[in-house]
Design an enzyme around this catalytic site. Sequence first.
Site, PDB file in Angstrom:
ATOM      1  N   TYR A  13      28.602  31.040  34.418  1.00 58.98           N
ATOM      2  CA  TYR A  13      28.856  32.419  33.995  1.00 58.98           C
ATOM      3  C   TYR A  13      27.683  33.345  34.326  1.00 58.98           C
ATOM      4  O   TYR A  13      27.877  34.473  34.779  1.00 58.98           O
ATOM      5  CB  TYR A  13      29.175  32.463  32.500  1.00 58.98           C
ATOM      6  CG  TYR A  13      29.925  33.715  32.113  1.00 58.98           C
ATOM      7  CD1 TYR A  13      31.300  33.833  32.335  1.00 58.98           C
ATOM      8  CD2 TYR A  13      29.261  34.810  31.566  1.00 58.98           C
ATOM      9  CE1 TYR A  13      31.985  34.991  32.015  1.00 58.98           C
ATOM     10  CE2 TYR A  13      29.939  35.977  31.240  1.00 58.98           C
ATOM     11  CZ  TYR A  13      31.302  36.052  31.469  1.00 58.98           C
ATOM     12  OH  TYR A  13      31.974  37.218  31.162  1.00 58.98           O
ATOM     13  N   HIS A  47      23.512  40.960  27.680  1.00 66.21           N
ATOM     14  CA  HIS A  47      24.200  40.077  26.729  1.00 66.21           C
ATOM     15  C   HIS A  47      23.666  38.657  26.875  1.00 66.21           C
ATOM     16  O   HIS A  47      23.676  38.104  27.972  1.00 66.21           O
ATOM     17  CB  HIS A  47      25.705  40.046  27.010  1.00 66.21           C
ATOM     18  CG  HIS A  47      26.405  41.305  26.637  1.00 66.21           C
ATOM     19  ND1 HIS A  47      27.767  41.421  26.591  1.00 66.21           N
ATOM     20  CD2 HIS A  47      25.911  42.517  26.259  1.00 66.21           C
ATOM     21  CE1 HIS A  47      28.095  42.631  26.220  1.00 66.21           C
ATOM     22  NE2 HIS A  47      26.995  43.324  26.016  1.00 66.21           N
ATOM     23  N   TYR A  57      36.573  36.289  24.862  1.00 64.23           N
ATOM     24  CA  TYR A  57      37.707  35.759  25.630  1.00 64.23           C
ATOM     25  C   TYR A  57      38.643  35.073  24.644  1.00 64.23           C
ATOM     26  O   TYR A  57      38.238  34.127  23.965  1.00 64.23           O
ATOM     27  CB  TYR A  57      37.221  34.718  26.649  1.00 64.23           C
ATOM     28  CG  TYR A  57      36.519  35.311  27.843  1.00 64.23           C
ATOM     29  CD1 TYR A  57      35.181  35.685  27.800  1.00 64.23           C
ATOM     30  CD2 TYR A  57      37.204  35.476  29.047  1.00 64.23           C
ATOM     31  CE1 TYR A  57      34.547  36.220  28.905  1.00 64.23           C
ATOM     32  CE2 TYR A  57      36.573  36.012  30.163  1.00 64.23           C
ATOM     33  CZ  TYR A  57      35.251  36.375  30.081  1.00 64.23           C
ATOM     34  OH  TYR A  57      34.622  36.907  31.177  1.00 64.23           O
ATOM     35  N   LYS A  95      33.514  37.484  38.555  1.00 66.07           N
ATOM     36  CA  LYS A  95      32.689  37.039  39.679  1.00 66.07           C
ATOM     37  C   LYS A  95      32.803  37.857  40.971  1.00 66.07           C
ATOM     38  O   LYS A  95      31.962  37.721  41.855  1.00 66.07           O
ATOM     39  CB  LYS A  95      33.061  35.588  40.040  1.00 66.07           C
ATOM     40  CG  LYS A  95      32.664  34.586  38.999  1.00 66.07           C
ATOM     41  CD  LYS A  95      31.162  34.419  38.978  1.00 66.07           C
ATOM     42  CE  LYS A  95      30.672  33.618  37.818  1.00 66.07           C
ATOM     43  NZ  LYS A  95      29.452  34.091  37.232  1.00 66.07           N
ATOM     44  N   PRO A 152      39.981  37.776  37.953  1.00 71.34           N
ATOM     45  CA  PRO A 152      38.849  38.421  37.275  1.00 71.34           C
ATOM     46  C   PRO A 152      38.317  37.682  36.049  1.00 71.34           C
ATOM     47  O   PRO A 152      37.294  38.068  35.496  1.00 71.34           O
ATOM     48  CB  PRO A 152      39.404  39.800  36.887  1.00 71.34           C
ATOM     49  CG  PRO A 152      40.883  39.639  36.873  1.00 71.34           C
ATOM     50  CD  PRO A 152      41.218  38.572  37.850  1.00 71.34           C
TER      51      PRO A 152
HETATM   52  C1  LIG Z   1      40.322  45.992  37.633  1.00 65.53           C
HETATM   53  C2  LIG Z   1      39.271  45.110  38.266  1.00 65.53           C
HETATM   54  C3  LIG Z   1      38.321  44.504  37.461  1.00 65.53           C
HETATM   55  C4  LIG Z   1      37.323  43.700  38.024  1.00 65.53           C
HETATM   56  N1  LIG Z   1      36.382  43.109  37.199  1.00 65.53           N
HETATM   57  C5  LIG Z   1      35.363  42.413  37.739  1.00 65.53           C
HETATM   58  C6  LIG Z   1      34.266  41.929  36.927  1.00 65.53           C
HETATM   59  O1  LIG Z   1      34.241  42.080  35.710  1.00 65.53           O
HETATM   60  N2  LIG Z   1      33.235  41.289  37.549  1.00 65.53           N
HETATM   61  C7  LIG Z   1      33.234  41.107  38.912  1.00 65.53           C
HETATM   62  O2  LIG Z   1      32.245  40.535  39.429  1.00 65.53           O
HETATM   63  N3  LIG Z   1      34.238  41.546  39.692  1.00 65.53           N
HETATM   64  C8  LIG Z   1      35.302  42.213  39.157  1.00 65.53           C
HETATM   65  N4  LIG Z   1      36.289  42.732  39.958  1.00 65.53           N
HETATM   66  C9  LIG Z   1      36.232  42.499  41.389  1.00 65.53           C
HETATM   67  C10 LIG Z   1      35.268  43.464  42.089  1.00 65.53           C
HETATM   68  O3  LIG Z   1      35.566  44.780  41.738  1.00 65.53           O
HETATM   69  C11 LIG Z   1      35.391  43.250  43.616  1.00 65.53           C
HETATM   70  O4  LIG Z   1      35.236  41.880  43.881  1.00 65.53           O
HETATM   71  C12 LIG Z   1      34.332  44.060  44.377  1.00 65.53           C
HETATM   72  O5  LIG Z   1      34.677  45.427  44.381  1.00 65.53           O
HETATM   73  C13 LIG Z   1      34.203  43.559  45.823  1.00 65.53           C
HETATM   74  O6  LIG Z   1      33.331  44.400  46.531  1.00 65.53           O
HETATM   75  P1  LIG Z   1      33.529  44.624  48.084  1.00 65.53           P
HETATM   76  O7  LIG Z   1      32.417  45.527  48.496  1.00 65.53           O
HETATM   77  O8  LIG Z   1      33.704  43.336  48.768  1.00 65.53           O
HETATM   78  O9  LIG Z   1      34.942  45.349  48.230  1.00 65.53           O
HETATM   79  P2  LIG Z   1      35.438  46.760  47.687  1.00 65.53           P
HETATM   80  O10 LIG Z   1      34.740  47.127  46.441  1.00 65.53           O
HETATM   81  O11 LIG Z   1      36.919  46.700  47.682  1.00 65.53           O
HETATM   82  O12 LIG Z   1      34.950  47.781  48.802  1.00 65.53           O
HETATM   83  C14 LIG Z   1      35.591  47.888  50.064  1.00 65.53           C
HETATM   84  C15 LIG Z   1      35.444  49.321  50.559  1.00 65.53           C
HETATM   85  O13 LIG Z   1      35.998  49.418  51.875  1.00 65.53           O
HETATM   86  C16 LIG Z   1      36.751  50.609  51.982  1.00 65.53           C
HETATM   87  N5  LIG Z   1      37.742  50.431  53.052  1.00 65.53           N
HETATM   88  C17 LIG Z   1      38.890  49.714  53.006  1.00 65.53           C
HETATM   89  N6  LIG Z   1      39.518  49.771  54.200  1.00 65.53           N
HETATM   90  C18 LIG Z   1      38.743  50.530  55.012  1.00 65.53           C
HETATM   91  C19 LIG Z   1      38.852  50.953  56.361  1.00 65.53           C
HETATM   92  N7  LIG Z   1      39.915  50.612  57.102  1.00 65.53           N
HETATM   93  N8  LIG Z   1      37.865  51.721  56.884  1.00 65.53           N
HETATM   94  C20 LIG Z   1      36.792  52.076  56.126  1.00 65.53           C
HETATM   95  N9  LIG Z   1      36.638  51.716  54.833  1.00 65.53           N
HETATM   96  C21 LIG Z   1      37.594  50.947  54.284  1.00 65.53           C
HETATM   97  C22 LIG Z   1      37.362  50.764  50.588  1.00 65.53           C
HETATM   98  O14 LIG Z   1      37.738  52.105  50.325  1.00 65.53           O
HETATM   99  C23 LIG Z   1      36.222  50.310  49.698  1.00 65.53           C
HETATM  100  O15 LIG Z   1      35.375  51.355  49.308  1.00 65.53           O
HETATM  101  C24 LIG Z   1      37.297  43.515  39.429  1.00 65.53           C
HETATM  102  C25 LIG Z   1      38.255  44.137  40.251  1.00 65.53           C
HETATM  103  C26 LIG Z   1      39.239  44.922  39.691  1.00 65.53           C
HETATM  104  C27 LIG Z   1      40.258  45.589  40.594  1.00 65.53           C
END
Ligand SMILES: Cc1cc2nc3c(=O)[nH]c(=O)nc-3n(C[C@H](O)[C@H](O)[C@H](O)COP(=O)(O)OP(=O)(O)OC[C@H]3O[C@@H](n4cnc5c(N)ncnc54)[C@H](O)[C@@H]3O)c2cc1C
Length: 392
Positions: A385, A72, A201, A297, A293
């Site tokens: 962005y 986009h 938006y 980011k 969200p």
């Molecule tokens: C509905 C929604 C929409 C979103 N939209 C956007 C968007 O458009 N753009 C954007 O950039 N971000 C968006 N986000 C945010 C984005 O999804 C998160 O910031 C991202 O997943 C962070 O990645 P992470 O690897 O830090 O954590 P996570 O993806 O949460 O991964 C953490 C992992 O650790 C595992 N875990 C947890 N506890 C334990 C444990 N005790 N032992 C072993 N494993 C464990 C979990 O199961 C998980 O798989 C959105 C989030 C949601 C919920």
Amino acid sequence: MRTQVGIVGAGPAGLMLSHLLHLEGIESAVVEARSREYIEERVRAGVLEQGTVDLLIHTGVGERLKRQGLVHHGIELSFGGRRHRINLTELTGGSAITVYAQHEVIKDLVKARLDAGGPVLFDIEDTGVHGLDSDAPAIRFRKDGEIQEISCDFIAGCDGFHGVCRDSFPSGVLNIYERSYPFAWLGILAEAPPASEELIYTYHQRGFALFSMRSQAITRLYLQCAPDEDIGQWPDDRIWGELRARLATSDGWSPTEGPVLQKGITGMRSFVVEPMQFGRMFLAGDAAHIVPPTGAKGLNLAIADVRVLARALAEFYASGRRDLLDQYSRTCLRRAWKVQRFSWWMTSMLHRFDEDSGFDQRRQLAELDYLTSSRAAMTALAENYVGLPMEW
Ligand SMILES: Cc1cc2nc3c(=O)[nH]c(=O)nc-3n(C[C@H](O)[C@H](O)[C@H](O)COP(=O)(O)OP(=O)(O)OC[C@H]3O[C@@H](n4cnc5c(N)ncnc54)[C@H](O)[C@@H]3O)c2cc1C
């Protein structure tokens, strides 16, 4: 088991870190509480910054992204019944965003790690991290009923907001900075071809709404709702009625409707811990910070953290230098706070606040009017962005 870097969590942060370390010739092991199927189907983010896309492609995990990702070059802001386009690519000298679902990124990274010999251990329970201030930290967990331990040189806490790593810092080490918002998002995935090629938006009297998509066949839509909203009170007809009321514009545009495949409520929170490291453990991604969200980011910030961490670890193993590791927290927090600022700003500009007497509404409309008529203001939005440049 013994490895160089033990990683808790197979989200974008944990898997990308493991992949980057592998490319540097550094061994790692990832442990994940959920099953492979679960993490590969979990619907979350979908907007990738230019830097995230470039990194995935340059490190060899971007083949499907190149084929299936929707590039986009702009986004639209809608208010007062009219849409206004922000040309991201023109304003940033060539950058864009790519719509590609987070669970597709996860599939690509899991495959890359397993093809390269992993290990990625799924379905683990009772995770604990130990010896963080010693030279030999360890991750202990239960797998198939048996207690197992991974001893390592370093631990990366990539276990998201509800993980265990952040809570394992000794008391008094962490400072927590937090803001919660008096609203949440009700999101749906609908089997309907997107009626617009770009994200919209929308600021509306009835509350914020976001039009987005996951593919040429699937529309992703969000509505501002109460933080304690009961999804049971939202049958599909009510959701579509509310979406039409907020998103439709005076030129007759409204979203294409279709069967609702999934719906859920997402809370809104700003959260940062400082520092992001203690002893030999480093937090990355949602374990250390959460953004609302609105700025799209969270995933991108998680990837930015592990990029810094992988580089610091590579430097340590290549030369014994610890300075980049010592600066990890400071380097990441600098970006994290800028991203917090942007996400907070987008959120406060576009949502309705209940306690508002009318002053804030007029201020918000004036801000949107200014934003969409000033090249300088549009450029500030665009460069945030598509993603700020990486710092080391
Ligand atoms: C509905 C929604 C929409 C979103 N939209 C956007 C968007 O458009 N753009 C954007 O950039 N971000 C968006 N986000 C945010 C984005 O999804 C998160 O910031 C991202 O997943 C962070 O990645 P992470 O690897 O830090 O954590 P996570 O993806 O949460 O991964 C953490 C992992 O650790 C595992 N875990 C947890 N506890 C334990 C444990 N005790 N032992 C072993 N494993 C464990 C979990 O199961 C998980 O798989 C959105 C989030 C949601 C919920």
